[in-house]
Design an enzyme around this catalytic site. Sequence first.
Site, PDB file in Angstrom:
ATOM      1  N   THR A 135      -3.536 -23.150  16.571  1.00  0.00           N
ATOM      2  CA  THR A 135      -4.221 -23.350  15.570  1.00  0.00           C
ATOM      3  C   THR A 135      -3.101 -22.021  14.845  1.00  0.00           C
ATOM      4  OG1 THR A 135      -5.539 -21.269  15.904  1.00  0.00           O
ATOM      5  CG2 THR A 135      -6.678 -23.561  16.394  1.00  0.00           C
ATOM      6  N   TYR A 144      -9.587  -7.052  19.941  1.00  0.00           N
ATOM      7  CA  TYR A 144     -10.164  -8.843  19.548  1.00  0.00           C
ATOM      8  C   TYR A 144     -11.301  -8.571  20.513  1.00  0.00           C
ATOM      9  CZ  TYR A 144     -10.294 -13.579  19.175  1.00  0.00           C
ATOM     10  OH  TYR A 144     -10.711 -14.507  19.712  1.00  0.00           O
TER      11      TYR A 144
END
Length: 264
Positions: free
Chosen positions: A195, A158
């Site tokens: 989130t 990532y």
Amino acid sequence: MTQIDLTGRTALVTGGAQGLGEGMARALAAAGARVVIADVQEELGGKLAEALGDQHGAVRLDVTDDASWSAAVATTVERFGGLDVVVNNAGIEVTQLLVDTEPDDVRRMLEVNVVGTMLGIKHAFRAMRPGGPAGRGGTVVNVASVAATIAFPAIGGYSATKSAVDRLTRVAAMESGKLGYGVRVNCVYPGLVPTAMGQKLAVETSGLGLFESPEAAVGAVIELTPSGRLGEVTDIADAVVFLASDAARFVNGAGLPVDGGMGM
């Protein structure tokens, strides 16, 4: 961020149906822009567009697919009469240690995070440049991550993809300038926000034994953050609105950390 006025502009937000993308869409709409939610989650995107009001819309977009981009941009320009802002927000994160690297997982992140952003830049340029169907210039805001600037365990793939987004941003800004497209290109580096993706990271890193618990993982992030807290969706969304606006008219090819100082 009501002091910024984007009235008369059309913004397309990828991955806009939930999470950070939803917050960006809401903030852009609150600033007066017409917002198009571009997401593979058609039903969710449609519900958000409906909630935002009649002047907003939603389109299906698979950011990894060139033809899907062509259709989404064409629909946006036809329905709203132009395209002024593209926010390349769609992204995925797979948590894994480097010794456990799964090539297919890395390829998925490369496809969505890197290829998806490149295609977003491509189609924004084609629409916004002189002679394009929108043809009045505009701005692109790419969403990188604090992961591009720090060394945090279990997010090697990532981090690599988000570092690529940073480099793409700078090359795109230079190309736009050299070729006279009239499109500014910048990116933001969000810090950890709770989130669904942020919560997943805390759970998975603790599951790998890197932290005692998800709460300990969050605490470690906060400890690394001078502001002493996690980010909020509105923190990131307001930065995107700023970069999309004339208040940032001489900001180009830049990466804006919105991470409470974590990546300093």
